[in-house]
Design an enzyme around this catalytic site. Structure first.
Site, mmCIF file in Angstrom:
data_model
loop_
_atom_site.group_PDB
_atom_site.id
_atom_site.type_symbol
_atom_site.label_atom_id
_atom_site.label_comp_id
_atom_site.label_asym_id
_atom_site.label_seq_id
_atom_site.Cartn_x
_atom_site.Cartn_y
_atom_site.Cartn_z
ATOM 1 N N ASP A 50 -7.861 -25.040 31.244
ATOM 2 C CA ASP A 50 -7.619 -24.594 29.871
ATOM 3 C C ASP A 50 -6.747 -25.616 29.161
ATOM 4 O OD1 ASP A 50 -4.510 -23.419 29.852
ATOM 5 O OD2 ASP A 50 -5.490 -23.317 31.812
ATOM 6 N N ASP B 39 -3.290 -26.037 27.199
ATOM 7 C CA ASP B 39 -2.029 -25.314 27.182
ATOM 8 C C ASP B 39 -1.810 -24.724 25.785
ATOM 9 O OD1 ASP B 39 0.138 -24.715 29.033
ATOM 10 O OD2 ASP B 39 1.422 -25.828 27.667
#
Length: 289
Positions: A209, A211
């Site tokens: 992902d 951040d």
């Protein structure tokens, strides 16, 4: 020449190595405590392999409670020569997208609640971590990942945070401003301890992902992250499967000196060294002691 043993420390989502011959889980005792789990050993394409799930099977250890010293010591006792860390990470760079891998070559250590050295009062040592990963081993991982069709980036700075919570928005923006590329919770003090144990160490960050800095971060569903994590684990095993052919059965001295890191590091005079500490250092520093 020594016999190669590739040790893989698997992070979130990776709990095994595919295709191991003579595979068995074995308990390894360490004077530094109990490792995260038993260690899976076997041979892959004629090369000795070891696998240690960093968080334990079933994910029982938080990043803070992982027994890092016991893990590295146990791998050294088994005969590991090359340690490869694979771990889930967040990305600070748009081009390091979820599903991509990054060959980490530097760290900023922001952890604060962990034992970070095998040495201390009674036997003081200072190793260099100016270049904390092994370029030879990192290059092998890069080639293996490319051959497996994985999008992988060579070079990146890993911000190691204590956790277990993820970053605040302000922290995330600050780490980006520092020039960090990925963020995780587990490669420190692991990399430092591997250097003290004179083990070559490579870190492969598997991006799950962006951040919290990313404007679309809030729109990411946990189900998407889990799906990426699962896909990354499959890719990670494909990368590992190709490493024996690249590293070979016989191990020459590391051209970067990782396996000689303690050569001039131990400062305490021989007659001042603590016998109790020395007994715990038999595997890690036996070559020098």
């Amino acid at each position: 020449m020594t016999e190669t043993m590739i040790a893989v420390i698997g992070g979130s989502g990776i709990y095994e190595i595919d295709g191991l011959e003579d595979a068995r889980w074995q308990a390894v005792e360490s004077p530094w405590g109990t490792p995260s789990d038993e260690i899976l050993t076997g041979r892959l394409d004629g090369v000795n392999m070891a696998f240690l799930p960093r968080h334990g099977r079933g994910h029982v250890h938080s990043p803070t409670t992982v027994p890092y010293r016991a893990n590295i010591d146990a791998l050294k006792r088994l005969g590991a020569t090359d340690v490869i860390s694979v771990s889930a990470c967040g990305s600070f760079r748009e081009e390091y997208a979820p599903g991509h891998f990054v060959v980490v070559d530097d760290f900023i250590d922001r952890t604060f609640a962990r034992e970070k050295s095998f040495f201390g009062s009674g036997c003081v040592a200072h190793v260099s971590v100016a270049h904390p990963t092994c370029p030879r081993l990192g290059d092998a991982c890069y080639t293996a990942a490319k051959d497996a069709g994985i999008t992988i980036h060579k070079g990146g700075t890993y911000l190691a945070m204590e956790g277990p919570q993820f970053s605040s928005m302000a922290e995330s923006k600050m780490y980006r401003a520092w020039g960090c590329d990925v963020i995780g919770m587990t490669n420190m003090p692991e990399a430092k301890l591997a250097r003290e144990a004179e083990l070559c160490y490579a870190s492969i960050a598997m991006v799950t992902d962006y951040d919290s800095w990313h404007p679309d971060h809030g729109a990411v569903e946990i189900t998407e992250i889990i799906a990426t994590l699962t896909g990354n684990a499959d890719k990670g095993r494909e990368m590992v499967r190709r490493l024996p052919a690249l590293l070979g059965e016989d191990r020459a001295p590391c051209p970067h000196g990782c396996d000689r890191a303690l050569e001039f590091a131990i400062m305490t005079a021989p007659d001042k060294r603590d016998p109790a500490l020395l007994s715990k250092l038999d595997a890690v520093a036996g070559r020098m002691l």
